[in-house]
Design a protein around this motif. Sequence first.
Motif, PDB file in Angstrom:
ATOM      1  N   ARG A 161       7.109  33.833  21.157  1.00 63.38           N
ATOM      2  CA  ARG A 161       5.840  33.838  20.407  1.00 63.38           C
ATOM      3  C   ARG A 161       4.730  33.211  21.251  1.00 63.38           C
ATOM      4  O   ARG A 161       4.021  32.297  20.817  1.00 63.38           O
ATOM      5  N   THR A 162       4.590  33.723  22.455  1.00 66.30           N
ATOM      6  CA  THR A 162       3.653  33.143  23.410  1.00 66.30           C
ATOM      7  C   THR A 162       2.228  33.612  23.149  1.00 66.30           C
ATOM      8  O   THR A 162       1.989  34.562  22.402  1.00 66.30           O
ATOM      9  N   ASP A 163       1.281  32.967  23.827  1.00 64.09           N
ATOM     10  CA  ASP A 163      -0.108  33.400  23.727  1.00 64.09           C
ATOM     11  C   ASP A 163      -0.269  34.819  24.266  1.00 64.09           C
ATOM     12  O   ASP A 163      -1.084  35.596  23.761  1.00 64.09           O
ATOM     13  N   THR A 164       0.507  35.160  25.287  1.00 67.27           N
ATOM     14  CA  THR A 164       0.438  36.512  25.848  1.00 67.27           C
ATOM     15  C   THR A 164       0.789  37.553  24.799  1.00 67.27           C
ATOM     16  O   THR A 164       0.148  38.610  24.716  1.00 67.27           O
ATOM     17  N   PHE A 165       1.807  37.261  23.989  1.00 71.61           N
ATOM     18  CA  PHE A 165       2.216  38.182  22.929  1.00 71.61           C
ATOM     19  C   PHE A 165       1.105  38.345  21.895  1.00 71.61           C
ATOM     20  O   PHE A 165       0.732  39.471  21.528  1.00 71.61           O
ATOM     21  N   PHE A 166       0.545  37.235  21.438  1.00 77.94           N
ATOM     22  CA  PHE A 166      -0.490  37.316  20.408  1.00 77.94           C
ATOM     23  C   PHE A 166      -1.820  37.812  20.973  1.00 77.94           C
ATOM     24  O   PHE A 166      -2.615  38.431  20.252  1.00 77.94           O
ATOM     25  N   ASP A 167      -2.066  37.555  22.259  1.00 75.32           N
ATOM     26  CA  ASP A 167      -3.272  38.107  22.883  1.00 75.32           C
ATOM     27  C   ASP A 167      -3.224  39.629  22.890  1.00 75.32           C
ATOM     28  O   ASP A 167      -4.251  40.294  22.730  1.00 75.32           O
ATOM     29  N   ARG A 168      -2.030  40.173  23.073  1.00 74.91           N
ATOM     30  CA  ARG A 168      -1.884  41.625  23.048  1.00 74.91           C
ATOM     31  C   ARG A 168      -2.184  42.179  21.658  1.00 74.91           C
ATOM     32  O   ARG A 168      -2.881  43.196  21.518  1.00 74.91           O
ATOM     33  N   ILE A 169      -1.691  41.486  20.632  1.00 76.40           N
ATOM     34  CA  ILE A 169      -1.988  41.905  19.254  1.00 76.40           C
ATOM     35  C   ILE A 169      -3.489  41.813  18.991  1.00 76.40           C
ATOM     36  O   ILE A 169      -4.094  42.720  18.407  1.00 76.40           O
ATOM     37  N   GLN A 170      -4.094  40.712  19.451  1.00 82.47           N
ATOM     38  CA  GLN A 170      -5.531  40.522  19.244  1.00 82.47           C
ATOM     39  C   GLN A 170      -6.335  41.595  19.964  1.00 82.47           C
ATOM     40  O   GLN A 170      -7.334  42.113  19.439  1.00 82.47           O
ATOM     41  N   SER A 171      -5.917  41.959  21.157  1.00 76.48           N
ATOM     42  CA  SER A 171      -6.610  42.996  21.917  1.00 76.48           C
ATOM     43  C   SER A 171      -6.536  44.342  21.205  1.00 76.48           C
ATOM     44  O   SER A 171      -7.543  45.063  21.113  1.00 76.48           O
ATOM     45  N   LEU A 172      -5.367  44.685  20.679  1.00 76.47           N
ATOM     46  CA  LEU A 172      -5.219  45.945  19.953  1.00 76.47           C
ATOM     47  C   LEU A 172      -6.021  45.929  18.653  1.00 76.47           C
ATOM     48  O   LEU A 172      -6.575  46.962  18.240  1.00 76.47           O
ATOM     49  N   TYR A 173      -6.087  44.767  18.018  1.00 74.70           N
ATOM     50  CA  TYR A 173      -6.913  44.630  16.809  1.00 74.70           C
ATOM     51  C   TYR A 173      -8.377  44.926  17.140  1.00 74.70           C
ATOM     52  O   TYR A 173      -9.062  45.690  16.426  1.00 74.70           O
ATOM     53  N   GLY A 174      -8.875  44.350  18.229  1.00 72.70           N
ATOM     54  CA  GLY A 174     -10.260  44.590  18.624  1.00 72.70           C
ATOM     55  C   GLY A 174     -10.504  46.044  18.973  1.00 72.70           C
ATOM     56  O   GLY A 174     -11.530  46.629  18.602  1.00 72.70           O
ATOM     57  N   GLN A 175      -9.562  46.640  19.679  1.00 70.76           N
ATOM     58  CA  GLN A 175      -9.679  48.054  20.049  1.00 70.76           C
ATOM     59  C   GLN A 175      -9.706  48.929  18.799  1.00 70.76           C
ATOM     60  O   GLN A 175     -10.508  49.877  18.706  1.00 70.76           O
ATOM     61  N   LEU A 176      -8.850  48.619  17.838  1.00 75.99           N
ATOM     62  CA  LEU A 176      -8.796  49.387  16.594  1.00 75.99           C
ATOM     63  C   LEU A 176     -10.081  49.222  15.796  1.00 75.99           C
ATOM     64  O   LEU A 176     -10.637  50.203  15.267  1.00 75.99           O
TER      65      LEU A 176
END
Length: 593
Positions: A84-99
Amino acid sequence: MSNRPEPQNPQQHVFENVKVEGNLTTGDIHQTINVQEVPSHKPEITLQWMRQNFEEVKANAGARYTPEIHVDLPEAWVFEGLGRTDTFFDRIQSLYGQLYRSSNKAKSNNTLHQRFPAIAQSLEALQQPIAALITALQQIERDSLLEIDFQHIAELAAHAQTEEHNFYTTTRDAESSSKTDTSQAVQQTEPASRPDKEIIGGVRHNVSQLLDAVREIAELVISASAETANKKALLVLGEAGTGKTHLFCDVAKRRLEQELPTIILLGQHFNQSEPWTQILQRLQLPFRDRDEFLTALETAAQVRGKRALILIDALNEGDGKHLWRNELPGILRVLENYPRIGLAVSCRTSYERIVIPQGLIPESMTQINHRGFADHEYIATKTFFNHYGIERPKIPLLVPEFSNPLFLKIFCQGLAKRKLTHIPKGLKGVTAIFNFFIDAVHDTLWCRLDYDPSANLAQQAVNLIARRMAETGQPWVERADASTIVNSLLPGRSYQQSLFSNLLSEGLLSEDLVYLSAKSEGSDIQKTDIVKFPYERFSDHLIVRYLLDTHLDTSNSAISFTPTQPLGNLVTDVSQAWRNSGWIEALSRHSAG
């Protein structure tokens, strides 16, 4: 129910920290009792200690971990979810922004409602699951330990993809209708049709970008990385030499560089006694018991704000390979009480049945398969050749064995030891490459084991093992027999200094396990420890070479392939030919050569 130790009795705690001043005789009325808090000095798990532990494991891993020759592989991504690293959640956050951004671009407008009401309605239907998807992603908290409902997100993404299909059907129908309408006024065809195409084309482009984001989200939420974020337990399977140890060590190294709590252990150091006791002894930590150790690790994870990981590589190695089938379920049960601690273990694929108990996959653990450099051979050979200063051939070498990191490494080391900066011109075809591989191992072992280099015991051992395989018709030899055969070439050595042990450590031979039918009715299937050549084509090549050298009549080859001869026996019927297909393919390569 938690198995953590009960807190100390408060009164007992007070009296254990009493400091007395003065004379406690009955005649001293000035006696005083001062209660002072004395530090408990409970042992901690520090980042410095974890780094020291890693360096020890790195040294024990030896040639199996070479950080200076690293190829990034997709298998490493699953550890981001597990931790549950920052890298994992950063990826989710990036996809959220893209969406979110692409959703705003793909919304309906007045022009669309007036000109193409059906498209506008279809677009609004698509926006409904998109809006729900945005909300679901927005609600994910990176600092929470609660389970993330990835299943719900996957369902929303699937709903959006269904509406996408409906949208494109609607736009095609609208486009066809527009062409029909404009054809009735030929003079206005060109001016009238262009705006329609532009409007529909623009909407399609925006929806295409929107659905790109949806597809990436769908891939993420059904991935092993997302699954381990909730299960917090991972099993990595892989064949010999595919780089499982390198993967685990590299994950530990990178996490510790990011100051993420990580403890790594090697399966070779375990025996069949109680695992937690062995872990504490191996780590040389001053904890009284398992729960005190896990509480300290949980605390370290809490301070860092991220999940701690315990990594145990190669459960199939050493005496402990019979331990885990009974103990692994209990280990996972204990770790349920510590939400900030995750576990990852690795095992050779062929040992899974005896090491990993049934029922853990997929209920309690996520499983992934490590395929080495498969599908990444080009970048792998480029990385290795650059490291060893070897000129890359203009035409890539199409050698499947280069997908195995160990094979590629030994091949490059063989070139480097001969001070070659390019692949020799004569080194073409699988036969030459395998011979080069054997010679590279020999060059290492005659120095290490101090035997006559002209003897090439590596080649002799390979020939003897191949002979036994050809005689038995099996691509393996029972371990005890293989040890006897190989060590007869260099007798009187301890196990660590034996030729057999060193051929295993250098990757020329590989230990494995097979399941044989019972010799008598009513008996269980027998598990047999075996030794084989680590690469299937390597094995096929060596066995066929022995058969040709021994049984081919060069003056009349047809006689050698009659059904009663060993070579002819390979193809006596269809089933036999199918069973020996690898040997037949190797035979064709020898014939072509």
